[in-house]
Design an enzyme around this catalytic site. Structure first.
Site, PDB file in Angstrom:
ATOM      1  N   LEU A 262       0.837  -1.217   0.000  1.00  0.00           N
ATOM      2  CA  LEU A 262       0.000   0.000   0.000  1.00  0.00           C
ATOM      3  C   LEU A 262       0.866   1.260   0.000  1.00  0.00           C
ATOM      4  CD1 LEU A 262      -2.785   1.438   0.464  1.00  0.00           C
ATOM      5  CD2 LEU A 262      -2.418   1.093   2.914  1.00  0.00           C
TER       6      LEU A 262
ATOM      7  N   ASP B  47     -11.304  -5.261  20.243  1.00  0.00           N
ATOM      8  CA  ASP B  47     -11.331  -3.814  19.982  1.00  0.00           C
ATOM      9  C   ASP B  47      -9.929  -3.263  19.734  1.00  0.00           C
ATOM     10  OD1 ASP B  47     -13.975  -3.018  20.030  1.00  0.00           O
ATOM     11  OD2 ASP B  47     -14.000  -2.593  22.186  1.00  0.00           O
TER      12      ASP B  47
ATOM     13  N   HIS C 170      -6.975  -4.226   7.250  1.00  0.00           N
ATOM     14  CA  HIS C 170      -7.299  -3.234   8.269  1.00  0.00           C
ATOM     15  C   HIS C 170      -8.774  -2.852   8.105  1.00  0.00           C
ATOM     16  CE1 HIS C 170      -2.884  -2.859   8.170  1.00  0.00           C
ATOM     17  NE2 HIS C 170      -3.034  -2.611   9.453  1.00  0.00           N
TER      18      HIS C 170
ATOM     19  N   TYR D 227       4.620  -6.906  16.882  1.00  0.00           N
ATOM     20  CA  TYR D 227       4.834  -6.007  15.741  1.00  0.00           C
ATOM     21  C   TYR D 227       5.390  -4.665  16.215  1.00  0.00           C
ATOM     22  CZ  TYR D 227       3.563  -3.114  11.684  1.00  0.00           C
ATOM     23  OH  TYR D 227       3.584  -2.252  10.608  1.00  0.00           O
TER      24      TYR D 227
ATOM     25  N   LYS E   2       8.851  -2.638  15.344  1.00  0.00           N
ATOM     26  CA  LYS E   2       8.829  -1.268  14.810  1.00  0.00           C
ATOM     27  C   LYS E   2       9.658  -0.321  15.681  1.00  0.00           C
ATOM     28  CE  LYS E   2       6.760  -1.449  11.038  1.00  0.00           C
ATOM     29  NZ  LYS E   2       7.443  -0.939   9.859  1.00  0.00           N
TER      30      LYS E   2
ATOM     31  N   SER F 122       4.945   2.877  12.823  1.00  0.00           N
ATOM     32  CA  SER F 122       3.490   2.730  12.955  1.00  0.00           C
ATOM     33  C   SER F 122       3.085   3.327  14.295  1.00  0.00           C
ATOM     34  CB  SER F 122       3.137   1.247  12.926  1.00  0.00           C
ATOM     35  OG  SER F 122       1.850   1.034  13.464  1.00  0.00           O
ATOM     36  N   SER F 123       1.853   3.842  14.349  1.00  0.00           N
ATOM     37  CA  SER F 123       1.424   4.484  15.601  1.00  0.00           C
ATOM     38  C   SER F 123       1.221   3.471  16.735  1.00  0.00           C
ATOM     39  CB  SER F 123       0.137   5.284  15.377  1.00  0.00           C
ATOM     40  OG  SER F 123      -0.895   4.435  14.935  1.00  0.00           O
ATOM     41  N   CYS F 124       1.271   2.163  16.419  1.00  0.00           N
ATOM     42  CA  CYS F 124       1.114   1.175  17.498  1.00  0.00           C
ATOM     43  C   CYS F 124       2.366   1.048  18.363  1.00  0.00           C
ATOM     44  CB  CYS F 124       0.714  -0.185  16.938  1.00  0.00           C
ATOM     45  SG  CYS F 124       2.007  -0.970  15.982  1.00  0.00           S
TER      46      CYS F 124
HETATM   47  O1  GFB Z   1      -7.677  -1.601  11.338  1.00  0.00           O
HETATM   48  P1  GFB Z   1      -7.517  -2.489  12.493  1.00  0.00           P
HETATM   49  O2  GFB Z   1      -7.393  -3.953  12.230  1.00  0.00           O
HETATM   50  O3  GFB Z   1      -6.245  -1.961  13.266  1.00  0.00           O
HETATM   51  O4  GFB Z   1      -8.768  -2.316  13.486  1.00  0.00           O
HETATM   52  P2  GFB Z   1      -5.783  -1.483  14.718  1.00  0.00           P
HETATM   53  C1  GFB Z   1      -9.187  -1.061  13.916  1.00  0.00           C
HETATM   54  C2  GFB Z   1     -10.469  -1.180  14.705  1.00  0.00           C
HETATM   55  O5  GFB Z   1     -11.526  -1.517  13.797  1.00  0.00           O
HETATM   56  C3  GFB Z   1     -10.487  -2.234  15.818  1.00  0.00           C
HETATM   57  C4  GFB Z   1     -12.306  -2.566  14.346  1.00  0.00           C
HETATM   58  O6  GFB Z   1     -11.154  -1.720  16.945  1.00  0.00           O
HETATM   59  C5  GFB Z   1     -11.291  -3.362  15.184  1.00  0.00           C
HETATM   60  O7  GFB Z   1     -11.970  -4.172  16.138  1.00  0.00           O
HETATM   61  N1  GFB Z   1     -12.933  -3.333  13.268  1.00  0.00           N
HETATM   62  C6  GFB Z   1     -14.276  -3.411  13.054  1.00  0.00           C
HETATM   63  C7  GFB Z   1     -12.333  -4.101  12.345  1.00  0.00           C
HETATM   64  N2  GFB Z   1     -14.555  -4.248  12.059  1.00  0.00           N
HETATM   65  C8  GFB Z   1     -13.359  -4.686  11.587  1.00  0.00           C
HETATM   66  C9  GFB Z   1     -12.995  -5.580  10.536  1.00  0.00           C
HETATM   67  O8  GFB Z   1     -13.823  -6.149   9.846  1.00  0.00           O
HETATM   68  N3  GFB Z   1     -11.667  -5.780  10.324  1.00  0.00           N
HETATM   69  C10 GFB Z   1     -10.708  -5.157  11.092  1.00  0.00           C
HETATM   70  N4  GFB Z   1      -9.406  -5.389  10.805  1.00  0.00           N
HETATM   71  N5  GFB Z   1     -11.028  -4.329  12.113  1.00  0.00           N
HETATM   72  C11 GFB Z   1      -3.602  -2.520  13.798  1.00  0.00           C
HETATM   73  C12 GFB Z   1      -2.433  -3.148  14.491  1.00  0.00           C
HETATM   74  O9  GFB Z   1      -4.378  -2.121  14.845  1.00  0.00           O
HETATM   75  O10 GFB Z   1      -3.323  -1.353  13.061  1.00  0.00           O
HETATM   76  C13 GFB Z   1      -1.158  -2.992  13.767  1.00  0.00           C
HETATM   77  O11 GFB Z   1      -2.773  -4.464  14.831  1.00  0.00           O
HETATM   78  C14 GFB Z   1      -0.956  -1.675  13.065  1.00  0.00           C
HETATM   79  O12 GFB Z   1      -0.118  -3.241  14.636  1.00  0.00           O
HETATM   80  C15 GFB Z   1      -2.174  -1.224  12.332  1.00  0.00           C
HETATM   81  O13 GFB Z   1      -0.526  -0.683  13.942  1.00  0.00           O
HETATM   82  C16 GFB Z   1      -2.067   0.173  11.770  1.00  0.00           C
HETATM   83  O14 GFB Z   1      -5.706   0.003  14.707  1.00  0.00           O
HETATM   84  O15 GFB Z   1      -6.590  -2.047  15.842  1.00  0.00           O
END
Ligand code: GFB
Length: 322
Positions: free
Chosen positions: A18, A273, A183, A140, A144, A111-113
Protein backbone atom coordinates in the site's frame (compact mmCIF):
# COMPACT_ATOMS: atom_id res chain seq x y z
CA UNK A 1 24.40 17.14 2.63
CA UNK A 2 23.23 16.07 -0.87
CA UNK A 3 19.51 16.53 -1.61
CA UNK A 4 17.27 13.94 -3.25
CA UNK A 5 16.82 14.93 -6.94
CA UNK A 6 14.72 13.50 -9.79
CA UNK A 7 17.86 11.81 -11.15
CA UNK A 8 18.85 10.27 -7.78
CA UNK A 9 18.93 6.48 -7.47
CA UNK A 10 15.97 5.81 -5.15
CA UNK A 11 15.20 2.39 -3.67
CA UNK A 12 11.61 1.85 -2.54
CA UNK A 13 11.87 -1.24 -0.32
CA UNK A 14 8.34 -2.65 -0.27
CA UNK A 15 7.20 -1.09 -3.57
CA UNK A 16 4.32 -3.55 -4.07
CA UNK A 17 2.54 -2.72 -0.81
CA UNK A 18 0.00 0.00 0.00
CA UNK A 19 2.64 2.55 1.03
CA UNK A 20 5.40 1.54 -1.38
CA UNK A 21 3.12 1.72 -4.41
CA UNK A 22 1.94 5.19 -3.34
CA UNK A 23 5.55 6.36 -2.99
CA UNK A 24 6.40 4.99 -6.44
CA UNK A 25 3.33 6.79 -7.91
CA UNK A 26 4.46 9.98 -6.24
CA UNK A 27 8.07 9.71 -7.43
CA UNK A 28 6.87 8.99 -10.97
CA UNK A 29 4.60 12.04 -10.86
CA UNK A 30 7.68 14.10 -9.97
CA UNK A 31 9.55 12.53 -12.88
CA UNK A 32 12.13 10.58 -10.89
CA UNK A 33 14.11 8.64 -13.47
CA UNK A 34 15.75 5.85 -11.41
CA UNK A 35 13.27 4.20 -9.07
CA UNK A 36 14.78 0.91 -7.90
CA UNK A 37 12.52 -1.91 -6.77
CA UNK A 38 12.86 -5.63 -6.07
CA UNK A 39 10.10 -8.21 -5.80
CA UNK A 40 10.05 -10.80 -2.99
CA UNK A 41 11.15 -13.40 -5.51
CA UNK A 42 14.09 -11.28 -6.60
CA UNK A 43 15.24 -10.31 -3.08
CA UNK A 44 14.41 -11.72 0.33
CA UNK A 45 14.80 -8.65 2.52
CA UNK A 46 15.30 -10.90 5.57
CA UNK A 47 18.54 -12.24 4.13
CA UNK A 48 21.47 -9.95 5.02
CA UNK A 49 23.85 -11.46 2.47
CA UNK A 50 21.28 -11.10 -0.34
CA UNK A 51 20.47 -7.53 0.69
CA UNK A 52 24.16 -6.58 0.82
CA UNK A 53 24.68 -8.07 -2.62
CA UNK A 54 21.68 -6.17 -3.99
CA UNK A 55 22.91 -2.86 -2.53
CA UNK A 56 26.40 -3.46 -3.93
CA UNK A 57 24.98 -4.17 -7.39
CA UNK A 58 22.36 -1.39 -7.46
CA UNK A 59 23.98 1.39 -5.37
CA UNK A 60 20.88 3.25 -4.19
CA UNK A 61 21.50 6.80 -2.93
CA UNK A 62 18.15 7.24 -1.15
CA UNK A 63 16.04 4.54 0.49
CA UNK A 64 12.39 4.51 1.53
CA UNK A 65 12.22 1.56 3.93
CA UNK A 66 8.49 0.77 3.83
CA UNK A 67 8.72 -3.02 3.50
CA UNK A 68 7.38 -5.40 6.10
CA UNK A 69 4.84 -7.95 7.15
CA UNK A 70 1.75 -5.90 8.01
CA UNK A 71 -1.89 -6.48 8.79
CA UNK A 72 -4.90 -5.57 10.88
CA UNK A 73 -5.84 -6.55 14.38
CA UNK A 74 -6.71 -10.16 13.50
CA UNK A 75 -3.49 -10.91 11.61
CA UNK A 76 -1.44 -9.28 14.37
CA UNK A 77 -3.19 -11.36 17.05
CA UNK A 78 -2.92 -14.69 15.24
CA UNK A 79 0.49 -14.46 13.49
CA UNK A 80 2.70 -12.73 16.08
CA UNK A 81 5.81 -14.76 15.26
CA UNK A 82 5.78 -13.71 11.58
CA UNK A 83 5.16 -10.10 12.54
CA UNK A 84 8.13 -9.88 14.89
CA UNK A 85 10.56 -12.10 12.96
CA UNK A 86 10.03 -10.70 9.46
CA UNK A 87 9.99 -7.09 10.53
CA UNK A 88 12.99 -7.21 12.87
CA UNK A 89 15.07 -8.84 10.14
CA UNK A 90 13.90 -6.61 7.29
CA UNK A 91 14.59 -3.44 9.26
CA UNK A 92 18.03 -4.63 10.35
CA UNK A 93 19.24 -5.90 6.96
CA UNK A 94 18.19 -2.81 5.02
CA UNK A 95 19.49 -0.31 7.59
CA UNK A 96 22.80 -2.16 7.84
CA UNK A 97 23.26 -2.42 4.07
CA UNK A 98 22.36 1.26 3.68
CA UNK A 99 25.19 2.05 6.09
CA UNK A 100 27.68 -0.36 4.44
CA UNK A 101 27.02 0.97 0.94
CA UNK A 102 26.97 4.68 1.77
CA UNK A 103 23.29 5.55 1.25
CA UNK A 104 22.94 9.34 1.48
CA UNK A 105 19.61 9.21 3.33
CA UNK A 106 17.10 6.61 4.46
CA UNK A 107 13.53 7.10 5.64
CA UNK A 108 12.18 4.34 7.86
CA UNK A 109 8.43 3.97 8.29
CA UNK A 110 7.06 2.86 11.65
CA UNK A 111 3.49 2.73 12.96
CA UNK A 112 1.42 4.48 15.60
CA UNK A 113 1.11 1.18 17.50
CA UNK A 114 4.63 1.80 18.89
CA UNK A 115 3.13 4.03 21.59
CA UNK A 116 1.89 2.81 24.99
CA UNK A 117 -1.72 1.62 25.01
CA UNK A 118 -2.77 4.04 27.73
CA UNK A 119 -0.71 7.06 26.76
CA UNK A 120 -2.17 10.60 26.86
CA UNK A 121 -3.95 11.77 23.69
CA UNK A 122 -3.05 13.21 21.28
CA UNK A 123 0.19 11.22 21.28
CA UNK A 124 3.42 13.19 21.19
CA UNK A 125 6.61 11.65 19.81
CA UNK A 126 8.20 11.82 23.27
CA UNK A 127 5.68 9.29 24.70
CA UNK A 128 7.58 6.39 23.11
CA UNK A 129 8.64 3.78 25.71
CA UNK A 130 6.76 5.39 28.58
CA UNK A 131 4.37 2.47 29.26
CA UNK A 132 3.12 -1.02 28.27
CA UNK A 133 2.04 -1.67 24.66
CA UNK A 134 -1.35 -2.79 23.30
CA UNK A 135 -1.27 -6.63 23.64
CA UNK A 136 -2.93 -7.40 20.26
CA UNK A 137 0.07 -5.99 18.40
CA UNK A 138 2.93 -6.01 20.88
CA UNK A 139 5.32 -8.22 18.82
CA UNK A 140 4.83 -6.01 15.74
CA UNK A 141 5.23 -2.85 17.81
CA UNK A 142 8.46 -4.14 19.39
CA UNK A 143 9.90 -4.76 15.89
CA UNK A 144 8.83 -1.27 14.81
CA UNK A 145 10.41 0.30 17.89
CA UNK A 146 13.60 -1.64 17.14
CA UNK A 147 13.56 -0.07 13.66
CA UNK A 148 13.47 3.44 15.13
CA UNK A 149 16.31 2.58 17.50
CA UNK A 150 18.34 1.10 14.63
CA UNK A 151 18.11 4.36 12.71
CA UNK A 152 19.06 6.37 15.79
CA UNK A 153 21.98 4.08 16.64
CA UNK A 154 23.43 4.16 13.10
CA UNK A 155 23.01 7.93 13.11
CA UNK A 156 24.86 8.26 16.44
CA UNK A 157 27.66 5.77 15.83
CA UNK A 158 28.24 6.19 12.09
CA UNK A 159 26.74 9.59 11.30
CA UNK A 160 24.16 8.09 8.89
CA UNK A 161 21.32 10.35 7.76
CA UNK A 162 18.60 7.87 8.73
CA UNK A 163 15.21 9.29 9.78
CA UNK A 164 11.91 7.77 10.93
CA UNK A 165 8.26 8.66 10.25
CA UNK A 166 5.37 7.25 12.33
CA UNK A 167 2.12 7.17 10.38
CA UNK A 168 -1.31 6.73 11.85
CA UNK A 169 -3.68 4.03 10.43
CA UNK A 170 -3.54 4.12 6.63
CA UNK A 171 -5.92 3.31 3.79
CA UNK A 172 -6.27 3.98 0.07
CA UNK A 173 -5.90 2.55 -3.43
CA UNK A 174 -3.88 -0.68 -3.37
CA UNK A 175 -5.02 -1.64 0.14
CA UNK A 176 -5.30 -5.28 1.19
CA UNK A 177 -8.89 -6.56 1.02
CA UNK A 178 -8.28 -10.04 2.42
CA UNK A 179 -10.52 -10.28 5.53
CA UNK A 180 -7.93 -12.36 7.43
CA UNK A 181 -5.31 -9.64 7.26
CA UNK A 182 -6.99 -6.38 6.21
CA UNK A 183 -7.30 -3.23 8.27
CA UNK A 184 -10.69 -1.87 9.17
CA UNK A 185 -11.46 0.42 6.20
CA UNK A 186 -10.65 -2.21 3.56
CA UNK A 187 -12.46 -4.89 5.58
CA UNK A 188 -15.64 -2.83 5.95
CA UNK A 189 -15.57 -1.65 2.34
CA UNK A 190 -15.47 -5.24 1.12
CA UNK A 191 -18.12 -6.43 3.58
CA UNK A 192 -20.60 -3.64 2.72
CA UNK A 193 -19.91 -4.13 -0.99
CA UNK A 194 -20.51 -7.89 -0.88
CA UNK A 195 -23.66 -7.40 1.22
CA UNK A 196 -25.06 -5.00 -1.37
CA UNK A 197 -24.20 -7.31 -4.28
CA UNK A 198 -25.80 -10.26 -2.44
CA UNK A 199 -28.90 -8.28 -1.41
CA UNK A 200 -28.07 -8.52 2.33
CA UNK A 201 -29.11 -5.59 4.54
CA UNK A 202 -27.18 -6.36 7.73
CA UNK A 203 -23.42 -5.93 7.99
CA UNK A 204 -21.22 -6.99 10.90
CA UNK A 205 -18.63 -4.67 12.40
CA UNK A 206 -16.07 -6.18 14.81
CA UNK A 207 -15.84 -5.09 18.42
CA UNK A 208 -17.90 -2.58 20.35
CA UNK A 209 -17.67 0.25 17.81
CA UNK A 210 -16.27 2.54 20.52
CA UNK A 211 -12.48 2.52 19.85
CA UNK A 212 -11.32 5.71 18.20
CA UNK A 213 -9.01 5.73 15.17
CA UNK A 214 -7.32 8.34 13.01
CA UNK A 215 -6.97 7.56 9.29
CA UNK A 216 -4.58 8.98 6.70
CA UNK A 217 -4.93 8.51 2.95
CA UNK A 218 -1.83 6.78 1.61
CA UNK A 219 -1.22 9.50 -1.03
CA UNK A 220 -0.93 12.00 1.82
CA UNK A 221 1.55 9.69 3.53
CA UNK A 222 3.63 9.42 0.33
CA UNK A 223 3.65 13.21 0.12
CA UNK A 224 4.80 13.47 3.75
CA UNK A 225 7.56 10.88 3.20
CA UNK A 226 9.02 12.86 0.29
CA UNK A 227 8.63 16.08 2.29
CA UNK A 228 10.62 14.58 5.19
CA UNK A 229 13.21 13.02 2.88
CA UNK A 230 13.79 16.49 1.43
CA UNK A 231 13.66 18.59 4.56
CA UNK A 232 14.10 16.64 7.83
CA UNK A 233 17.33 15.27 9.24
CA UNK A 234 17.22 14.62 12.99
CA UNK A 235 17.09 11.72 15.41
CA UNK A 236 13.55 12.02 16.77
CA UNK A 237 10.89 10.21 14.72
CA UNK A 238 8.05 12.33 13.26
CA UNK A 239 4.33 11.59 13.65
CA UNK A 240 2.33 11.68 10.39
CA UNK A 241 -1.45 11.93 10.59
CA UNK A 242 -4.42 14.22 10.27
CA UNK A 243 -4.85 15.11 13.93
CA UNK A 244 -8.53 14.03 13.74
CA UNK A 245 -10.19 10.79 14.77
CA UNK A 246 -13.63 9.17 15.08
CA UNK A 247 -15.13 6.04 16.57
CA UNK A 248 -15.22 2.78 14.62
CA UNK A 249 -19.03 3.05 14.78
CA UNK A 250 -18.86 6.46 13.05
CA UNK A 251 -16.40 5.10 10.49
CA UNK A 252 -18.67 2.14 9.75
CA UNK A 253 -21.59 4.52 9.12
CA UNK A 254 -19.42 6.59 6.76
CA UNK A 255 -18.36 3.51 4.76
CA UNK A 256 -21.98 2.27 4.76
CA UNK A 257 -23.25 5.60 3.37
CA UNK A 258 -20.78 5.40 0.47
CA UNK A 259 -20.98 1.67 -0.33
CA UNK A 260 -24.38 0.33 0.80
CA UNK A 261 -26.63 3.19 2.01
CA UNK A 262 -29.42 2.04 4.28
CA UNK A 263 -27.71 -1.17 5.46
CA UNK A 264 -27.97 -1.96 9.16
CA UNK A 265 -24.76 -2.16 11.22
CA UNK A 266 -24.55 -5.09 13.66
CA UNK A 267 -21.73 -5.03 16.22
CA UNK A 268 -19.83 -8.21 17.13
CA UNK A 269 -18.36 -7.58 20.60
CA UNK A 270 -16.77 -11.05 20.50
CA UNK A 271 -14.07 -9.63 18.21
CA UNK A 272 -11.18 -7.60 19.70
CA UNK A 273 -11.33 -3.81 19.98
CA UNK A 274 -7.58 -3.32 20.31
CA UNK A 275 -6.28 0.03 21.52
CA UNK A 276 -9.02 2.35 22.85
CA UNK A 277 -7.55 5.34 21.02
CA UNK A 278 -4.40 6.35 19.13
CA UNK A 279 -4.65 9.91 17.92
CA UNK A 280 -1.30 11.36 16.91
CA UNK A 281 -0.13 14.82 17.87
CA UNK A 282 1.03 16.14 14.50
CA UNK A 283 2.07 19.60 15.65
CA UNK A 284 5.77 19.07 14.86
CA UNK A 285 5.00 18.14 11.25
CA UNK A 286 2.54 21.05 10.97
CA UNK A 287 5.21 23.41 12.30
CA UNK A 288 7.54 22.19 9.52
CA UNK A 289 4.88 23.25 7.00
CA UNK A 290 3.18 19.95 6.09
CA UNK A 291 -0.52 19.20 6.42
CA UNK A 292 -2.66 16.40 4.97
CA UNK A 293 -4.97 17.22 2.02
CA UNK A 294 -7.42 14.32 1.70
CA UNK A 295 -10.45 14.32 4.03
CA UNK A 296 -11.78 10.97 5.25
CA UNK A 297 -15.07 10.99 3.32
CA UNK A 298 -13.37 11.92 0.03
CA UNK A 299 -10.59 9.42 0.70
CA UNK A 300 -12.97 6.54 1.36
CA UNK A 301 -15.01 7.44 -1.75
CA UNK A 302 -11.79 7.56 -3.80
CA UNK A 303 -10.70 4.18 -2.43
CA UNK A 304 -14.10 2.67 -3.18
CA UNK A 305 -13.83 3.91 -6.79
CA UNK A 306 -10.43 2.19 -7.02
CA UNK A 307 -11.92 -0.98 -5.49
CA UNK A 308 -14.73 -1.04 -8.09
CA UNK A 309 -12.27 -0.44 -10.93
CA UNK A 310 -10.11 -3.37 -9.76
CA UNK A 311 -12.82 -5.91 -8.99
CA UNK A 312 -11.49 -8.33 -11.60
CA UNK A 313 -8.06 -8.55 -9.93
CA UNK A 314 -9.52 -8.53 -6.43
CA UNK A 315 -11.83 -11.41 -7.32
CA UNK A 316 -8.91 -13.47 -8.64
CA UNK A 317 -6.53 -12.60 -5.78
CA UNK A 318 -8.78 -12.91 -2.76
CA UNK A 319 -12.22 -13.88 -3.88
CA UNK A 320 -14.06 -10.55 -3.65
CA UNK A 321 -17.64 -10.98 -4.84
CA UNK A 322 -18.22 -8.58 -7.72
O1 GFB B 1 -7.68 -1.60 11.34
P1 GFB B 1 -7.52 -2.49 12.49
O2 GFB B 1 -7.39 -3.95 12.23
O3 GFB B 1 -6.24 -1.96 13.27
O4 GFB B 1 -8.77 -2.32 13.49
P2 GFB B 1 -5.78 -1.48 14.72
C1 GFB B 1 -9.19 -1.06 13.92
C2 GFB B 1 -10.47 -1.18 14.71
O5 GFB B 1 -11.53 -1.52 13.80
C3 GFB B 1 -10.49 -2.23 15.82
C4 GFB B 1 -12.31 -2.57 14.35
O6 GFB B 1 -11.15 -1.72 16.95
C5 GFB B 1 -11.29 -3.36 15.18
O7 GFB B 1 -11.97 -4.17 16.14
N1 GFB B 1 -12.93 -3.33 13.27
C6 GFB B 1 -14.28 -3.41 13.05
C7 GFB B 1 -12.33 -4.10 12.34
N2 GFB B 1 -14.55 -4.25 12.06
C8 GFB B 1 -13.36 -4.69 11.59
C9 GFB B 1 -13.00 -5.58 10.54
O8 GFB B 1 -13.82 -6.15 9.85
N3 GFB B 1 -11.67 -5.78 10.32
C10 GFB B 1 -10.71 -5.16 11.09
N4 GFB B 1 -9.41 -5.39 10.80
N5 GFB B 1 -11.03 -4.33 12.11
C11 GFB B 1 -3.60 -2.52 13.80
C12 GFB B 1 -2.43 -3.15 14.49
O9 GFB B 1 -4.38 -2.12 14.84
O10 GFB B 1 -3.32 -1.35 13.06
C13 GFB B 1 -1.16 -2.99 13.77
O11 GFB B 1 -2.77 -4.46 14.83
C14 GFB B 1 -0.96 -1.68 13.06
O12 GFB B 1 -0.12 -3.24 14.64
C15 GFB B 1 -2.17 -1.22 12.33
O13 GFB B 1 -0.53 -0.68 13.94
C16 GFB B 1 -2.07 0.17 11.77
O14 GFB B 1 -5.71 0.00 14.71
O15 GFB B 1 -6.59 -2.05 15.84
Amino acid sequence: MAQIQPDSRVFVAGHAGLVGSAIVRRLRSERFTTILTATREQLDLRDQAAVNYWFKANRPEYVFLVAGTVGGIWANSTRPAEFIYDNMLIHATVVHAAHLYGVAKLLYLGSSCIYPRECPQPIREEYLLTGPLEPTNEPYAVAKIAGIKLCQAYRRQYGCHFISAMPTNLYGPGDNFDPRSSHVIAALMRRFHEARVNGVDQVTVWGTGTPRREFLHVDDLADACLFLMRGYDAELHVNVGTGQDQTIGELAALVRDIVHPGAEIVLDPGKPDGAPRKLLDVSRLHAMGWCHKVGLRDGVADTYRWFCEHLGELRRENGVVA
